[in-house]
Design an enzyme around this catalytic site. Structure first.
Site, PDB file in Angstrom:
ATOM      1  N   HIS A  76       1.032  -1.326  -0.046  1.00  0.00           N
ATOM      2  CA  HIS A  76      -0.024  -0.112  -0.212  1.00  0.00           C
ATOM      3  C   HIS A  76       0.954   1.276  -0.018  1.00  0.00           C
ATOM      4  CE1 HIS A  76      -3.522  -2.765   2.106  1.00  0.00           C
ATOM      5  NE2 HIS A  76      -2.816  -3.130   0.707  1.00  0.00           N
ATOM      6  N   HIS A 232      -9.561  -1.873  -4.434  1.00  0.00           N
ATOM      7  CA  HIS A 232      -8.387  -2.357  -3.614  1.00  0.00           C
ATOM      8  C   HIS A 232      -7.661  -3.134  -4.324  1.00  0.00           C
ATOM      9  CE1 HIS A 232      -6.013  -2.503  -0.055  1.00  0.00           C
ATOM     10  NE2 HIS A 232      -5.817  -3.744  -0.505  1.00  0.00           N
ATOM     11  N   ASP A 236      -3.297  -2.601  -5.036  1.00  0.00           N
ATOM     12  CA  ASP A 236      -2.708  -3.749  -4.729  1.00  0.00           C
ATOM     13  C   ASP A 236      -1.533  -3.981  -5.932  1.00  0.00           C
ATOM     14  OD1 ASP A 236      -3.244  -4.156  -2.027  1.00  0.00           O
ATOM     15  OD2 ASP A 236      -4.479  -6.016  -2.709  1.00  0.00           O
ATOM     16  N   HIS A 259      -1.408 -10.953  -5.397  1.00  0.00           N
ATOM     17  CA  HIS A 259      -0.126 -10.381  -5.279  1.00  0.00           C
ATOM     18  C   HIS A 259       0.854 -11.195  -6.366  1.00  0.00           C
ATOM     19  CE1 HIS A 259      -0.954  -7.506  -2.254  1.00  0.00           C
ATOM     20  NE2 HIS A 259      -1.441  -8.110  -1.752  1.00  0.00           N
TER      21      HIS A 259
HETATM   22 ZN    ZN Z   1      -3.963  -4.512  -0.252  1.00  0.00          ZN
END
Ligand code: ZN
Length: 302
Positions: A76, A232, A236, A259
């Protein structure tokens, strides 16, 4: 020409780590050109560059590691630095995690606004995508392809009535990042939170720093955006792609990714020599740097 940027002055904040639940002190310190973004674990005296080569783990958050020392939940903060166009900064942390704050990048954007940005005497180079690169894992995929700007298209779908499908596509500029992406918070499912707690993770997690989705609805009072979840995921992705070490000129299309897939497609890009080149700013970026930054920073400080 667009020049590399650092901070005008040092800024700091304190918060708790999402997984450890312990307080962490974070300091952002101006750095010389070509320093890049580097984390310094001041409690153990180890420095960890924010690059793909230093990824140490990607379970629920991105962890960087070097010499057996790691720094967790970096994405973040990296998203805020990348979203606002900060190239060179030293990030000092006195514990194993970046503070989670409210679970979004908005507090980091405010902190960067407080610091102010300063151009350095070295031109910024961009990674321009020349050829399509794709990573597919079952129903999950991440694809990078040529585009004149940095753009992200993201689609998510979960086996949950609240989150069957959300999709959003946008061009990432300091302004769109600040207004549409940075405030979107981390989210998790209640059943998953209980499992994480049992294994000693998410000890600092609460409704103060994450949107928690129960069986029938969101446990928090309200969402910041109707589609806060997909926003969000874009946040990311911006943070993970920052590990390329240069701002991106290209488009990411991600479906049910996370991720690990963000990093995998970035790694595949760098491993494919004819798929990208390093270029100075074109007319688009010069205009964006001049026009977008000021209002974006005003909005962040408002
Ligand atoms: Zn996140």
């Amino acid at each position: 020409m667009v020049y590399r940027r650092t901070l005008r002055r040092e800024v700091a904040c304190t918060g708790i780590g999402l997984h450890s639940g312990r307080p962490v002190r974070l300091r952002l310190i101006p750095a010389p050109a070509e320093h890049g973004v580097r984390f310094a674990r001041t409690d153990v005296g180890v420095e960890i560059p924010a690059t793909l080569a230093h990824i140490g783990g990607q379970d629920h958050a991105t962890t960087l590691s070097s010499a057996g020392v790691s720094i967790g939940t970096v994405e973040h903060l990296l998203a805020a630095l990348s979203g606002l166009g900060v190239d060179d900064v030293r990030v000092e942390v006195d514990g194993p995690e970046v503070p989670v704050l409210d679970g979004s990048a908005a507090p980091f954007v405010i902190l960067l606004h407080e610091a102010g940005l300063r151009p350095l005497a070295v031109p910024r180079l961009y990674i321009k995508v020349r050829k399509e690169i794709e990573v597919v894992h079952g129903s999950k995929s991440a694809r990078l392809r040529p585009a004149d700007h940095f753009e992200v298209g993201y689609a998510i779908g979960f086996d949950h009535p609240l989150l069957r499908h959300q999709a959003l596509s946008l061009r990432v500029t300091p302004r769109s990042f600040t207004e549409a992406i940075a405030p979107a918070r981390t989210f998790g499912f209640l059943r998953e939170v209980e499992m994480l707690r049992k294994s000693g993770l998410a000890l600092g997690g609460s409704l103060e720093n994450a949107v928690v989705i129960g069986e029938t609805g969101v446990l928090n009072n309200k969402l910041r955006f109707e589609d806060e979840f997909v926003r969000h995921k874009i946040l990311d992705a911006v943070g993970d792609l920052a590990l390329l070490g240069h701002p991106l000129l290209g488009r990411l299309d991600a479906t049910r990714a996370g991720h690990a897939l963000h990093a995998a497609v970035a790694q595949k890009l760098l491993a494919t020599p004819d798929a990208f080149e390093l270029v100075p700013a074109g007319a688009h970026e010069v205009a964006a740097a001049a026009v977008a930054t000021a209002p974006a920073l005003r909005a962040a400080g408002a």
